[in-house]
Each structure stands twice: as C-alpha cells, then as structure tokens.
Scaffold this active site. Structure first.
Site, PDB file in Angstrom:
ATOM      1  N   ASP A  35       0.813  -1.225   0.000  1.00 15.49           N
ATOM      2  CA  ASP A  35       0.000   0.000   0.000  1.00 15.49           C
ATOM      3  C   ASP A  35       0.845   1.272   0.000  1.00 15.49           C
ATOM      4  O   ASP A  35       0.404   2.314  -0.488  1.00 15.49           O
ATOM      5  CB  ASP A  35      -0.940   0.018   1.213  1.00 15.49           C
ATOM      6  CG  ASP A  35      -2.096  -0.952   1.029  1.00 15.49           C
ATOM      7  OD1 ASP A  35      -2.275  -1.457  -0.097  1.00 15.49           O
ATOM      8  OD2 ASP A  35      -2.817  -1.203   2.013  1.00 15.49           O
ATOM      9  N   HIS A  37       3.573   1.739  -1.713  1.00 18.09           N
ATOM     10  CA  HIS A  37       3.849   2.022  -3.129  1.00 18.09           C
ATOM     11  C   HIS A  37       2.602   2.587  -3.813  1.00 18.09           C
ATOM     12  O   HIS A  37       2.691   3.485  -4.647  1.00 18.09           O
ATOM     13  CB  HIS A  37       4.292   0.750  -3.859  1.00 18.09           C
ATOM     14  CG  HIS A  37       5.593   0.180  -3.370  1.00 18.09           C
ATOM     15  ND1 HIS A  37       5.679  -1.026  -2.718  1.00 18.09           N
ATOM     16  CD2 HIS A  37       6.854   0.666  -3.431  1.00 18.09           C
ATOM     17  CE1 HIS A  37       6.929  -1.270  -2.400  1.00 18.09           C
ATOM     18  NE2 HIS A  37       7.667  -0.265  -2.823  1.00 18.09           N
TER      19      HIS A  37
END
Ligand code: PAF
Length: 302
Positions: A35, A37
C-alpha cells in the site's frame, strides 16, 4: 487511461514513452508492492497525466551478504496491484539494465552517501543513484515520486537532481503506516509475528520524538533512551556518527544501527544549537531485518 502495459526492454520503454502525452511521473520500486507504493502511485496520478512504475531489484545497491537473492520478486502480483492505475510497468531483467555488471561508469553519492545508512551499507547509495539516474534517463519523467521513509535516499536523490541539473522535479510523499504504527516496507514480509511486534519500537520512538518537540534536549533524550524508553544505550560502535547498540524489549533483541537528529540543510548531525525543521532518522535490525523510519520535527527550544 488505457490498460497497463508491461515492458521489459529499454527500447520498448523508449517507444512507449514517446506515446505518452502530457506530463509523466515515475514511481521507482524494487517490486513486492504494498500500500505504501500505491500511495506513491496515487500521488503520481495526481501530479501527472501519465505514470510509469519501475519494478527492478537493483543488484548494485546490495552489498555482499545482504538480501539481494532473497529479496521478494512477484511481478504477477505487482502487475495485478497496479493494473489500470499506471500506464507502464517497466520490469527489465538485470542484463537489460546492466549489459556489463558492474557498469564501467557509475554515479557516486560522495561523502554524504558514506554516512549513516551508507556507513552500514558501503556502496549502497552509489548503486541507488546509478539506477535512479538510468531510470530517469530512460523514462524522462517530469516528476519522480519518492517516499520519505528512506530519508537519506530521498535527500541524496534531491542532491543528485540539483547537483547534476537533471530536468525532473522530485515529489516527496509521507510515510504510510499500518494501524499499529509500523511503517510499510517490503522487508516487513521477513518478520515473524513476534518480530512485527518488536518492530513497533521504531514507530513508538517516532511518536515519542514528535511528542518531545519542540525541545531539542527532550528529543535527544528520546533518541538516547533504551527501547523501552528508560535506559541509555551504548555509545556508537558501528560508525563514528551513529547511535547504535543492542537493547532488548520482550524476548528478542533490537539492534539499533542509529537514531539520529539531522540538520536537513547540511545533512550533518544537528548540533546543540540547531533549530528549525530537523530530520529524525532511525534504523534498527530485528530478526536480522533492517528497518527504517523517519520524521521531521520542529525544534525551537534548547
Ligand atoms: O527505494 C527503492 O525501492 C530503491 O532504492 C529504488 C529507488 C527503487 C532504486 O532501486
């Protein structure tokens, strides 16, 4: 946006880049997307018309005995996660990025790259800046989005762009955390349940320094305290600049590589008189996994 295209060669990337219209943002990753990224991807979508995500485990930034071989590689899962969110995923094989390995010419992060994280991982930032430079040249983005957790990496990328006059803007995104406070990292996957519990010492320390601001002395007291916040740790042993030592909380040990208060303008350790927005950088080893955390604190009092 059209569907996401997977590209594995530099030539195909150049062709795809030529077909992207408007502004382009790049999000550079080593895969094993999470998440954190995705937050970078969402930011990239906000600031640009098209997004290229790079997914490449860069051998140049791993030292001997580090986790290059073990680093999680899961391109199918990565693609599924960003499908429809980015225009291009560039996931080249090593020989495509480095026909000669190591390359004959590479980028040096200089003295600032040999401090702190760089002292723990010799050559790491030279490897990071070399691949970042190559990826910037290949993607030719208007904006490159980086996370603030790797605070020294972010600072060095900003220096790279400024010192070499690279035509790109660096956009920095705040750290994303689990509800427990643990900063999201691909390396969290290495931790056992007990290790994840242990790892909360980093975010607890971040919360404590934030609560201790704006007093420099109170922040330093937190950074010099033991994992449970009470006892001083040994003086630096690994480098001449870092606060390091073994502390134990619960059954297993936390090895602090450093807990630093940094003046972001010089990237030196902040002196007693330093005031303003100072950077706190933490690195600890838990179950053999290195974890980082960071925050910026306002310091206005002794
Ligand atoms: O932060 C990372 O994941 C890597 O250091 C980067 C910037 C993708 C370069 O390999």
């Amino acid at each position: 946006m059209s569907t996401t295209r997977l590209i594995t060669t530099r030539a195909a990337l150049r062709d795809a880049r030529a077909g992207l219209s408007g502004t382009v943002a790049v999000v550079m990753t080593m895969g094993a997307l999470h998440d954190g990224h995705l937050q970078l991807v969402h930011r990239a979508r906000e600031v640009a018309d098209a997004v290229v995500l790079t997914d490449f485990v860069n051998p140049l930034q791993f030292g001997p005995g580090e986790d290059y071989e073990a680093y999680p590689r899961q391109i199918d899962a990565d693609l599924a996660l960003v499908d429809g969110l980015v225009d291009v995923v560039f996931a080249p094989p090593v020989e495509e990025m480095y026909p000669v390995l190591p390359p004959v010419v590479s980028v040096s992060a200089g003295q600032a790259g040999r401090r702190y994280e760089g002292a723990m991982r010799p050559g790491h930032f030279d490897g990071v800046l070399t691949v970042v430079t190559k990826l910037l040249n290949l993607v030719q983005p208007h904006v490159a989005v980086f996370g603030r957790k790797d605070a020294q990496q972010l600072a060095l990328v900003q220096r790279l762009v400024a010192d070499l006059d690279l035509p790109v803007r660096i956009d920095a995104v705040d750290i994303m955390r689990e509800p427990t406070g643990l900063a999201l990292s691909s390396r969290n996957a290495y931790l056992s349940d007990a290790g994840r519990e242990q790892a909360l010492v980093l975010s607890r320390t971040i919360r404590a320094v934030e609560a201790a601001a704006p007093s420099a002395a109170a922040i330093r007291a937190v950074l010099d305290a033991d994992a449970d916040g009470t006892q001083p740790v040994d003086a630096a042993t690994d480098t001449d600049t870092a606060s390091a030592g073994d502390t134990s909380a619960g059954e297993q040990s936390v090895h602090w590589d450093y807990r630093l208060l940094i003046d972001p303008t010089t990237f030196e350790e902040a002196g007693e008189d330093a005031r303003g927005e100072l950077l706190v950088m933490l690195a600890a080893r838990i179950e053999g996994t290195r974890l980082l955390d960071a925050t910026v604190v306002p310091v206005t009092q002794p």
